[in-house]
Design a protein around this motif. Sequence first.
Motif, short mmCIF file in Angstrom:
data_model
loop_
_atom_site.label_atom_id
_atom_site.label_comp_id
_atom_site.label_asym_id
_atom_site.label_seq_id
_atom_site.Cartn_x
_atom_site.Cartn_y
_atom_site.Cartn_z
N THR A 144 4.93 4.39 2.80
CA THR A 144 4.64 5.89 2.70
C THR A 144 5.74 6.77 1.64
N TRP B 234 1.11 5.20 0.24
CA TRP B 234 0.11 6.05 0.91
C TRP B 234 1.05 7.09 1.32
N CYS C 162 -5.95 8.37 1.81
CA CYS C 162 -5.16 7.23 2.39
C CYS C 162 -5.67 7.09 3.81
N VAL D 96 -1.62 8.58 -4.92
CA VAL D 96 -1.89 7.84 -3.72
C VAL D 96 -3.31 7.87 -3.42
N PRO D 97 -4.09 6.89 -2.73
CA PRO D 97 -3.18 5.57 -2.60
C PRO D 97 -3.18 4.83 -3.69
N ASP E 297 0.89 -1.24 0.11
CA ASP E 297 -0.05 0.18 -0.14
C ASP E 297 0.86 1.15 -0.01
#
Length: 185
Positions: A103, A71, A78, A142-143, A69
Motif C-alpha cells: 500500500t 495499491w 484498487c 495505483v494500482p 500489487d
Amino acid sequence: MTCRPGAWVWAGIMAVALTGCGPTGGERPAQPEVPSSGPAASPFSVPSLTAAGESIDLNSYRGQVVLLDFWATWCPPCRSELPDLARLYGELKDRGFVLVGLTVDQGTADSVAQAVGRFEIPYPVGLAGPDIQSAYGGIRAVPTKFLLDAQGKVRKSYLGVVPADQLKADIAALLAEAKGAPATP
C-alpha cells in the motif's frame, strides 16, 4: 443537447474506475505473452500490516512467482480488484505463487494497518514507503503491479485495473516455465 448534472458525476466515477488513481492512470494494452527476461526486482523487507510481528521479505519468495500489487485503501479501482486478487491468490498459492500487496497510503504503520484491516485480504500486505516506490520506478498511479518470475526478475508490469483472466494467464505461464511444463491457467 442538455446533460443532467448526475450524468457528469457518473461519467467521472466510471473514468476513475476504469483507469486507476493518479495522474497517469490507465490500462495498458494486453500483451500476448510474458517477455522472456527482465531486470532483477529490487529487494525489500517491510513489516506486515496484516500479520502482527511478521515481516515481508521479497528475497524469501525466491523460487516462487510473485505479483507485487501497489495499491491504496482510498483508491476505488484498487478496492474493486481486491476480490479478484484474493480469489487468484487462493487458487494459485499452492502452485508456487505469492501475491504481495504494497500500500502507498500515507500515515503511520498502525493507522494504515487499521485501514487495510477493513478489507478481507488473505495475502501479505506491507507499507511501501518512498524508498520502495522509488526502487520500482516511482509509483505514479495505483494500482500498479509487477509480475516476477521464480528467479526474481520483473517479467511484466501493469498500470491500472487488469482483468483477472489476463493476470491468471500471465501467472500460469510463469508457473509453467518454472516447472518446465506448458502453461495451463
